[in-house]
Each structure stands twice: as C-alpha cells, then as structure tokens.
Design an enzyme around this catalytic site. Structure first.
Site, PDB file in Angstrom:
ATOM      1  N   GLY A  12       8.539 -42.912 -26.392  1.00 55.77           N
ATOM      2  CA  GLY A  12       7.268 -42.202 -26.335  1.00 55.77           C
ATOM      3  C   GLY A  12       6.083 -43.132 -26.505  1.00 55.77           C
ATOM      4  N   ARG A  73      12.514 -44.023 -20.540  1.00 53.72           N
ATOM      5  CA  ARG A  73      13.819 -44.087 -21.197  1.00 53.72           C
ATOM      6  C   ARG A  73      14.857 -44.396 -20.125  1.00 53.72           C
ATOM      7  NH1 ARG A  73      10.952 -40.224 -24.163  1.00 53.72           N
ATOM      8  NH2 ARG A  73      11.007 -40.618 -26.407  1.00 53.72           N
ATOM      9  N   ASP A 104      12.926 -46.231 -33.080  1.00 53.43           N
ATOM     10  CA  ASP A 104      14.313 -46.601 -33.351  1.00 53.43           C
ATOM     11  C   ASP A 104      15.127 -46.776 -32.069  1.00 53.43           C
ATOM     12  OD1 ASP A 104      14.193 -46.821 -36.084  1.00 53.43           O
ATOM     13  OD2 ASP A 104      14.736 -44.740 -36.477  1.00 53.43           O
ATOM     14  N   THR A 126       5.188 -45.481 -32.845  1.00 47.19           N
ATOM     15  CA  THR A 126       5.538 -44.081 -32.634  1.00 47.19           C
ATOM     16  C   THR A 126       4.653 -43.220 -33.510  1.00 47.19           C
ATOM     17  OG1 THR A 126       7.234 -42.389 -32.991  1.00 47.19           O
ATOM     18  CG2 THR A 126       7.422 -44.380 -34.304  1.00 47.19           C
ATOM     19  N   ASP A 128       5.283 -40.433 -34.868  1.00 45.95           N
ATOM     20  CA  ASP A 128       5.982 -39.655 -35.893  1.00 45.95           C
ATOM     21  C   ASP A 128       6.097 -40.371 -37.232  1.00 45.95           C
ATOM     22  OD1 ASP A 128       6.310 -37.690 -34.020  1.00 45.95           O
ATOM     23  OD2 ASP A 128       8.442 -38.061 -33.675  1.00 45.95           O
ATOM     24  N   ASP A 130       8.387 -42.294 -38.231  1.00 47.18           N
ATOM     25  CA  ASP A 130       9.747 -42.029 -38.709  1.00 47.18           C
ATOM     26  C   ASP A 130      10.670 -43.249 -38.610  1.00 47.18           C
ATOM     27  OD1 ASP A 130       9.872 -42.097 -35.952  1.00 47.18           O
ATOM     28  OD2 ASP A 130      11.137 -40.322 -35.762  1.00 47.18           O
ATOM     29  N   MET A 170       3.653 -32.314 -33.773  1.00 44.32           N
ATOM     30  CA  MET A 170       4.788 -33.153 -33.372  1.00 44.32           C
ATOM     31  C   MET A 170       5.520 -33.698 -34.597  1.00 44.32           C
ATOM     32  SD  MET A 170       3.557 -34.943 -29.817  1.00 44.32           S
ATOM     33  CE  MET A 170       5.177 -34.992 -29.070  1.00 44.32           C
ATOM     34  N   ARG A 172       9.725 -34.655 -34.259  1.00 39.11           N
ATOM     35  CA  ARG A 172      11.016 -34.103 -33.839  1.00 39.11           C
ATOM     36  C   ARG A 172      12.057 -34.208 -34.939  1.00 39.11           C
ATOM     37  NH1 ARG A 172      14.728 -36.552 -30.054  1.00 39.11           N
ATOM     38  NH2 ARG A 172      13.175 -38.183 -29.784  1.00 39.11           N
ATOM     39  N   THR A 215      -8.364 -13.972 -46.651  1.00 36.22           N
ATOM     40  CA  THR A 215      -8.457 -13.214 -45.397  1.00 36.22           C
ATOM     41  C   THR A 215      -7.812 -13.904 -44.205  1.00 36.22           C
ATOM     42  OG1 THR A 215     -10.606 -14.224 -44.886  1.00 36.22           O
ATOM     43  CG2 THR A 215     -10.604 -12.141 -46.141  1.00 36.22           C
ATOM     44  N   GLU A 223       7.601 -29.967 -35.201  1.00 29.57           N
ATOM     45  CA  GLU A 223       8.247 -29.784 -33.902  1.00 29.57           C
ATOM     46  C   GLU A 223       9.763 -29.660 -34.016  1.00 29.57           C
ATOM     47  OE1 GLU A 223       8.654 -32.498 -29.815  1.00 29.57           O
ATOM     48  OE2 GLU A 223       7.830 -33.330 -31.670  1.00 29.57           O
TER      49      GLU A 223
END
Length: 320
Positions: A12, A73, A104, A126, A128, A130, A170, A172, A215, A223
């Site tokens: 990505g 990819r 990764d 990335t 994320d 992650d 986002m 994943r 309210t 995601e």
C-alpha cells in the site's frame, strides 16, 4: 565500477514515500552511487521496469502523496522462479543494493531477495503503523490527521441532527489509527481488532449518557473489524438513536504528507544509504524513542507490536 542502489516501493502507498525516495536518491548520489528507480515494486523488478535517477528526478516530490515509483503486489515474486528473475534483473542493471519501502509484506519480499544474494535495506512505510520493529512508520501521522479532519466534519452533522456516527477508519490488522483518532475526537467508543467488544454494552453506555443529557455519539471502528453498516443498524435498533455509518477508506492514504512524515522520511532515507555505505547487509531501519536504529530482516520480522491499552483505557475514562 560505481556501486548501484535500487529503490522500490511495495504494498500500500503511504504519504511520505516520495520524501523517502528523494532522500535515498540524493544521499546515494552524494556518496557516489548510481541510483536506479524500480517501478511497481517487486513485479517491476522482475520485468526490468527501471530507470537511472538523478537529483532532478526527485525535485518537487517531497510534498506529494503516493509514490512516484508506483507500487504493486506481485504473486509472481512469491515463487522461487520470480525471485530468481528479480535477481537476474538486478545483475543486468548492476544493482547490488535495493532499498525496499513498505510494510511487513515488503520486508518478507526483501528477505526472499536477500537469499538470492542482493543486499536489501527496508524502510517502514505504511499508514497503519503496524510494523513490529519500529515505533513509527512513514505515513501514519498524515493518515491520523486526515482521519481527524474527516471525523470532525462528520461530527458537525452528527451534532446538528442528534445522531450517532459509526466511522470506519483504516487498520486491517491493527487499531492504532482508530484508538488515536477516537481519543482525539472525543469518541464514545472505539472498536478494534485487539479488543473484544459487545454491542449491547455499547448501546447501554450510549443510553446511560443520553440520560445525562448527551445528544450525539461517535463510534470509531477499525477496518479489520469491519461490519460498520451492521453495527450502525444494530445500534439504531437497540437505542432508537438515528445512526449512520461512514467508511473513510482510501482518503486516508492520499494527500500531502505532514511535516513529521517528511522529516522522518528524510532521516530514514539518509540512514539507509549510510547503512549501505558502511557495508551493512540486509537490515531494517526503525524508529525507537525518536532515534534511528536497525535490525536484521529476520529479527525484525520475528518481533511483535503491542496495542496501546493505556490509550484505550484513557478514552474509556473520558467518555462520560
């Protein structure tokens, strides 16, 4: 012979990748290397889709999102034949070192390429955040701020109509974006892949807050959890509160990178070239406590990254 560095982006896209490409290119050329841009990641490497880069090729890209080298990819690269074809492309172009920018999956590709005899240096890119071996990945801050702006706008309508907004961000396999923007926007609840959740408990929390005069409500969903529309339907049916779902999607991956992403990309890119110049082999660059460090690829891929439970508990304590 002049030594050569190849650069590719894989997986990505993330804001700040162009800043990293610029940094590697100019730092490499300054140290006397030829620099080859490889288009479309490992697939482009297999096909020999590459070109020699000069310092002007990377002018005026630092402010642009996405990646000037494009990304893809590659199923073909997952095979031994594909990896051997990539090695032949490197040999044909005289590439001894490849800087691989991505997550990764990109690192696993770098490990496979390194087994074919090509020195690979990984750069974390990335949104994320992650990647286990690093505190920070290029693109994360931009994605956070983009999501923040979008949620603030949704919140204006949410407040005006006394609604509940279920907003999917986002992430994943990780809830880092969700928990941070949830805390920053004053969300009622955050639902992530790292924590079990109970919709009945969320509904009860909302009704309890409504009884005290609240309210409008906001639920942030990562995601990886998904089902935002179903969650919104369930909440509306069990609370009677008008509830709408919004999936922010790829808007979070685009746009001009923030100052933080540009600066970190510049630092990491230069560091990657320094590693190559020092003779380091098959390393991943990482950020630890705002300092740059590096790990062996195998070691980096074996690491795990913890979810910030403290932030989630802090959000819970402030959501009253």
């Amino acid at each position: 012979m002049t030594k050569t560095i190849g650069i590719l982006t894989s997986g990505g896209d993330a804001p700040g990748m162009n800043a990293a490409i610029r940094s590697v290119t100019r730092a490499g050329i300054a140290k006397g290397y030829r620099v080859i841009g490889i288009r479309r990641g490992y697939q482009g490497l297999i096909e020999g889709d590459m070109f020699e880069m000069n310092v002007r090729d990377v002018s005026d890209i630092v402010q642009r999102g996405g990646t000037m080298l494009f990304t893809a990819r590659s199923k073909e690269f997952m095979t031994l034949e594909g990896q051997q074809a990539a090695k032949r492309s490197c040999d044909n172009a005289g590439i001894e070192n490849v800087v691989c920018i991505g997550g990764d999956g990109t690192y696993r590709g770098a490990l496979d390429l390194s087994k074919q005899g090509v020195n690979c240096i990984g750069i974390p890119g990335t949104i994320d955040n992650d990647i286990s071996c690093t505190d920070y990945t290029i693109g994360y801050d931009t994605a956070l701020n983009t999501a923040l702006v979008m949620i603030d706008r949704i919140k204006d309508t949410e407040m005006s109509h006394s609604r509940c907004s279920v907003v999917e961000v986002m992430g994943r396999r990780a809830g880092h974006i969700a928990v941070n923007v949830g805390l920053a926007t004053g969300a009622t609840e955050v639902v992530t892949v790292e924590r079990p959740y109970n919709l009945d408990d969320i509904c009860a929390k909302m009704l309890s807050q409504k009884a005290t005069g609240k309210t409008h409500f906001e639920i942030i969903v990562a995601e990886g959890v998904g089902h935002s529309s179903e969650i919104a339907t369930y909440i509306q049916e069990h609370t009677g509160i008008d509830t709408r779902a919004t999936v922010l999607g790829y808007v979070q991956r685009g746009g001009a990178p923030t100052c933080l992403d540009r600066v970190i990309a510049a630092r990491i890119g230069c560091y990657a070239v320094e590693l190559i110049d020092s003779g380091a082999k098959n390393r991943i660059v990482a950020v630890k406590n705002n300092k740059l460090v590096d790990y062996d690829i195998v070691e980096a891929l074996a690491m795990t990254k913890n979810y910030d439970e403290h932030l989630h508990r802090l959000l819970d304590s402030l959501s009253l």
